[in-house]
Motif scaffolding. Structure first.
Motif, short mmCIF file in Angstrom:
data_model
loop_
_atom_site.label_atom_id
_atom_site.label_comp_id
_atom_site.label_asym_id
_atom_site.label_seq_id
_atom_site.Cartn_x
_atom_site.Cartn_y
_atom_site.Cartn_z
N THR A 116 0.84 -1.20 0.00
CA THR A 116 0.00 0.00 0.00
C THR A 116 0.87 1.25 0.00
O THR A 116 0.63 2.20 -0.75
CB THR A 116 -0.93 0.01 1.23
OG1 THR A 116 -1.79 -1.13 1.18
CG2 THR A 116 -1.76 1.28 1.27
N LEU A 117 1.90 1.25 0.84
CA LEU A 117 2.80 2.39 0.91
C LEU A 117 3.53 2.59 -0.42
O LEU A 117 3.73 3.73 -0.86
CB LEU A 117 3.82 2.18 2.03
CG LEU A 117 3.34 2.46 3.45
CD1 LEU A 117 4.37 1.96 4.47
CD2 LEU A 117 3.10 3.96 3.66
N ALA A 118 3.92 1.50 -1.07
CA ALA A 118 4.64 1.60 -2.33
C ALA A 118 3.82 2.37 -3.37
O ALA A 118 4.36 3.21 -4.11
CB ALA A 118 4.99 0.22 -2.85
N GLU A 119 2.53 2.11 -3.42
CA GLU A 119 1.67 2.81 -4.37
C GLU A 119 1.52 4.28 -4.00
O GLU A 119 1.58 5.17 -4.87
CB GLU A 119 0.30 2.13 -4.44
CG GLU A 119 -0.69 2.79 -5.39
CD GLU A 119 -0.21 2.82 -6.84
OE1 GLU A 119 -0.71 3.67 -7.60
OE2 GLU A 119 0.67 2.02 -7.21
N LEU A 120 1.34 4.56 -2.72
CA LEU A 120 1.22 5.95 -2.27
C LEU A 120 2.49 6.74 -2.56
O LEU A 120 2.44 7.91 -2.96
CB LEU A 120 0.92 5.99 -0.77
CG LEU A 120 -0.44 5.43 -0.34
CD1 LEU A 120 -0.51 5.34 1.19
CD2 LEU A 120 -1.57 6.31 -0.87
N LEU A 121 3.64 6.09 -2.39
CA LEU A 121 4.91 6.76 -2.65
C LEU A 121 5.12 6.99 -4.14
O LEU A 121 5.68 8.00 -4.57
CB LEU A 121 6.06 5.93 -2.07
CG LEU A 121 6.06 5.78 -0.54
CD1 LEU A 121 7.08 4.72 -0.13
CD2 LEU A 121 6.36 7.10 0.15
N ARG A 122 4.68 6.03 -4.95
CA ARG A 122 4.86 6.14 -6.40
C ARG A 122 4.15 7.36 -6.96
O ARG A 122 4.73 8.12 -7.76
CB ARG A 122 4.33 4.88 -7.10
CG ARG A 122 4.59 4.85 -8.61
CD ARG A 122 3.88 3.67 -9.26
NE ARG A 122 2.43 3.78 -9.17
CZ ARG A 122 1.69 4.55 -9.97
NH1 ARG A 122 2.28 5.29 -10.92
NH2 ARG A 122 0.39 4.59 -9.83
N VAL A 123 2.92 7.58 -6.54
CA VAL A 123 2.15 8.71 -7.09
C VAL A 123 2.60 10.04 -6.52
O VAL A 123 2.26 11.11 -7.07
CB VAL A 123 0.64 8.51 -6.85
CG1 VAL A 123 0.15 7.23 -7.51
CG2 VAL A 123 0.31 8.48 -5.36
N ALA A 124 3.36 10.02 -5.42
CA ALA A 124 3.80 11.27 -4.79
C ALA A 124 5.24 11.63 -5.14
O ALA A 124 5.81 12.57 -4.58
CB ALA A 124 3.66 11.17 -3.27
N ALA A 125 5.86 10.89 -6.07
CA ALA A 125 7.28 11.08 -6.37
C ALA A 125 7.59 12.49 -6.88
O ALA A 125 6.84 13.06 -7.67
CB ALA A 125 7.72 10.04 -7.41
N ILE A 126 8.71 13.03 -6.41
CA ILE A 126 9.22 14.32 -6.87
C ILE A 126 10.74 14.19 -7.04
O ILE A 126 11.35 13.21 -6.59
CB ILE A 126 8.90 15.47 -5.89
CG1 ILE A 126 9.46 15.16 -4.49
CG2 ILE A 126 7.41 15.73 -5.84
CD1 ILE A 126 9.29 16.32 -3.50
N ASP A 127 11.34 15.20 -7.66
CA ASP A 127 12.78 15.14 -7.92
C ASP A 127 13.62 15.73 -6.80
O ASP A 127 14.77 15.34 -6.61
CB ASP A 127 13.11 15.88 -9.23
CG ASP A 127 12.52 15.18 -10.45
OD1 ASP A 127 12.40 13.93 -10.42
OD2 ASP A 127 12.18 15.88 -11.41
N ASP A 128 13.09 16.70 -6.08
CA ASP A 128 13.88 17.44 -5.09
C ASP A 128 13.58 16.99 -3.66
O ASP A 128 12.43 16.65 -3.33
CB ASP A 128 13.59 18.94 -5.21
CG ASP A 128 14.00 19.49 -6.57
OD1 ASP A 128 15.02 19.02 -7.10
OD2 ASP A 128 13.28 20.37 -7.08
N CYS A 129 14.60 17.04 -2.83
CA CYS A 129 14.46 16.67 -1.42
C CYS A 129 13.59 17.70 -0.70
O CYS A 129 13.85 18.91 -0.78
CB CYS A 129 15.84 16.61 -0.77
SG CYS A 129 15.79 16.38 1.01
N PRO A 130 12.55 17.25 0.03
CA PRO A 130 11.66 18.20 0.71
C PRO A 130 12.13 18.61 2.11
O PRO A 130 11.53 19.50 2.73
CB PRO A 130 10.35 17.41 0.82
CG PRO A 130 10.80 15.99 0.96
CD PRO A 130 12.05 15.88 0.13
N PHE A 131 13.20 17.96 2.61
CA PHE A 131 13.68 18.28 3.96
C PHE A 131 14.52 19.57 3.94
O PHE A 131 15.12 19.93 2.93
CB PHE A 131 14.51 17.13 4.52
CG PHE A 131 13.75 15.85 4.70
CD1 PHE A 131 12.81 15.73 5.71
CD2 PHE A 131 13.97 14.76 3.86
CE1 PHE A 131 12.09 14.55 5.88
CE2 PHE A 131 13.28 13.58 4.03
CZ PHE A 131 12.32 13.47 5.04
#
Length: 308
Positions: free
Chosen positions: A244-259
């Motif tokens: 479930t987490l893998a799918e949520l992470l896939r659709v939220a992917a970005i190029d830049d670090c948010p931290f």
């Protein structure tokens, strides 16, 4: 002898157990041949005597053969064991570096069991008798001590450690013998577990059977204007939850670090900081990172802005 993770004994059986403060340090067996010398060995059996020169005077203080069980700790200003401080002492081999660090971060030896005394093995004796023999040695000084154990009153003792900011308790059955090398149910370690809501900012792909699934999540805490990295969480999921987490992470992917500051994590992938979860942990480092974090659950009822 090792303790098994667990919870307090039932209230009606508490008087069959002793409770000791759980120390956060390096487990050690102390060998005192009786000639004034001291040998310290870690759980692996490695000789770590030279790393802690301030503890080697114990042999001359006791002056009789003994093998004692304990924990090497580094104390903070409130007298609590602080593993992060102790890490600066562990593994040192340079005599000059050891001497320097011994002045900056003095080690303290907490003794909690006696397994051999004079020419006699004590492993077959019950805990109460071993404890009495240990306390009768009177080993309390600047660099070593024998803290008290409390019989019964487990709930009160646990609450005391929580209030004092300590790691928890070790409960020991009064009739138990010493079982070398055994993780025994006669010793139960009860840790205080804390929880925190975190925001997922990235992840690291798993390997082997976890290929294609997250091996760890990189999480942070929000503050005005940013997301502060607080650690990597790699346990706590079932296979279904990882999928479930893998799918949520896939659709939220970005190029830049948010931290705010990019964590030095090999293979990290970044996501929009929108996914909120609850994490269990034992304590924090001085830098604010979570120690021994474990994923507890997703929090779809929360958004990152809910706890800025």
């Amino acid at each position: 002898m090792l303790a098994t993770p667990g919870s307090l004994p039932p209230t009606g059986m508490e008087d069959r157990w002793a409770f000791e403060v759980k120390q956060d340090g390096q487990r050690v067996m102390v060998y005192l041949p009786g000639d004034g010398s001291t040998i310290l060995r870690s759980r692996s059996g490695a000789d770590i005597t030279t790393a802690y020169p301030e503890l080697t005077g114990l042999g001359s203080v006791l002056g009789r053969p003994a093998v004692l069980d304990g924990e090497i700790v580094a104390l903070d200003r409130e007298g609590r064991s602080d593993f992060e401080r102790l890490q600066s002492r562990m593994g040192l081999t340079s005599a000059a570096k050891v001497a320097h660090m011994a002045k900056l971060v003095p080690a303290h030896l907490v003794l909690f069991d006696a397994v051999h005394l004079d020419s006699r093995s004590l492993t077959g004796l019950p805990y109460t008798e071993r404890r009495t023999l240990l306390e009768d040695l009177g080993l309390d000084g600047e660099h070593w001590s024998t803290p008290a154990a409390v019989v019964g009153h487990g709930e009160q003792a646990l609450e005391m450690t929580r209030t004092a900011g300590l790691e928890g308790l070790v409960a020991k059955r009064l009739t138990s013998v010493y079982e070398p090398g055994v993780r025994s149910r006669s010793w139960i370690k009860i840790r205080h577990v804390r929880t925190v809501d975190v925001v997922v900012g990235g992840w690291v792909p798993g390997r082997g059977r976890l290929t294609g699934l997250p091996g760890a999540l990189l999480v942070g805490e929000t503050h005005e204007g940013g997301l502060r990295y607080v650690g990597s969480v790699g346990t706590g999921w079932s296979t279904t939850e990882r999928t479930t987490l893998a799918e949520l992470l896939r659709v939220a992917a970005i190029d830049d670090c948010p931290f705010d500051t990019m964590p030095h994590v090999a293979g990290a992938r970044w996501v929009l900081p929108r996914l909120v979860g609850e994490v269990r942990y034992t304590s924090r480092t001085r830098a604010g990172l979570l120690r021994q974090p474990s994923w507890h659950r997703l929090r779809p009822d929360l958004a990152p802005d809910d706890f800025v």
